[in-house]
Design a protein around this motif. Structure first.
Motif, short mmCIF file in Angstrom:
data_model
loop_
_atom_site.label_atom_id
_atom_site.label_comp_id
_atom_site.label_asym_id
_atom_site.label_seq_id
_atom_site.Cartn_x
_atom_site.Cartn_y
_atom_site.Cartn_z
N LYS A 21 50.70 55.66 32.37
CA LYS A 21 49.65 55.36 31.40
C LYS A 21 50.32 54.89 30.12
O LYS A 21 51.44 55.27 29.82
CB LYS A 21 48.81 56.60 31.13
N VAL A 22 49.62 54.07 29.38
CA VAL A 22 50.18 53.59 28.12
C VAL A 22 49.74 54.50 26.99
O VAL A 22 48.69 55.14 27.04
CB VAL A 22 49.75 52.13 27.83
N THR A 23 50.56 54.52 25.95
CA THR A 23 50.23 55.30 24.77
C THR A 23 49.19 54.51 23.95
O THR A 23 49.02 53.30 24.15
CB THR A 23 51.47 55.54 23.90
N PRO A 24 48.53 55.17 23.02
CA PRO A 24 47.58 54.43 22.16
C PRO A 24 48.24 53.27 21.42
O PRO A 24 47.66 52.20 21.28
CB PRO A 24 47.08 55.50 21.19
N GLU A 25 49.47 53.46 20.96
CA GLU A 25 50.20 52.40 20.26
C GLU A 25 50.47 51.23 21.20
O GLU A 25 50.30 50.06 20.83
CB GLU A 25 51.51 52.92 19.69
N GLU A 31 46.55 44.82 23.36
CA GLU A 31 45.30 44.17 22.98
C GLU A 31 45.54 43.03 22.00
O GLU A 31 44.94 41.96 22.10
CB GLU A 31 44.31 45.19 22.42
N ILE A 32 46.45 43.25 21.04
CA ILE A 32 46.80 42.20 20.09
C ILE A 32 47.43 41.02 20.82
O ILE A 32 47.08 39.86 20.58
CB ILE A 32 47.76 42.75 19.00
N ILE A 37 47.18 35.44 23.11
CA ILE A 37 47.22 34.55 24.27
C ILE A 37 45.91 33.79 24.39
O ILE A 37 45.90 32.57 24.60
CB ILE A 37 47.55 35.33 25.56
N GLU A 38 44.79 34.49 24.24
CA GLU A 38 43.48 33.85 24.32
C GLU A 38 43.32 32.77 23.25
O GLU A 38 42.67 31.75 23.48
CB GLU A 38 42.37 34.89 24.17
N ASN A 39 43.93 32.97 22.08
CA ASN A 39 43.84 32.02 20.98
C ASN A 39 44.91 30.94 21.05
O ASN A 39 45.00 30.10 20.15
CB ASN A 39 43.94 32.75 19.63
N GLY A 40 45.74 30.97 22.09
CA GLY A 40 46.80 29.96 22.25
C GLY A 40 47.99 30.19 21.34
O GLY A 40 48.77 29.27 21.09
#
Length: 54
Positions: A21-25, A31-32, A37-40
């Motif tokens: 599992k990943v940590t919150p950080e 997510e960032i 990536i979505e914004n190129g």
């Protein structure tokens, strides 16, 4: 724990023994990165190699 949970857990570990599992950080950083990536906002591997002249 339910037997179904335990069975799914075993399947995941068999499929990916390094599953963690990943940590919150880490989740926030992922997510960032996904938004960038979505914004190129990324550089492709080919662009890096081209800049290096390889």
């Amino acid at each position: 724990m339910s037997p179904i949970y335990e069975m799914v857990k075993r399947f995941i570990l068999a499929w990916d023994p390094d599953f963690t599992k990943v940590t919150p950080e880490e989740r926030e950083r992922m997510e960032i990165a996904e938004k960038e990536i979505e914004n190129g906002e990324y550089v492709s591997e080919n662009e890096i190699w081209k800049q290096l002249g390889i």
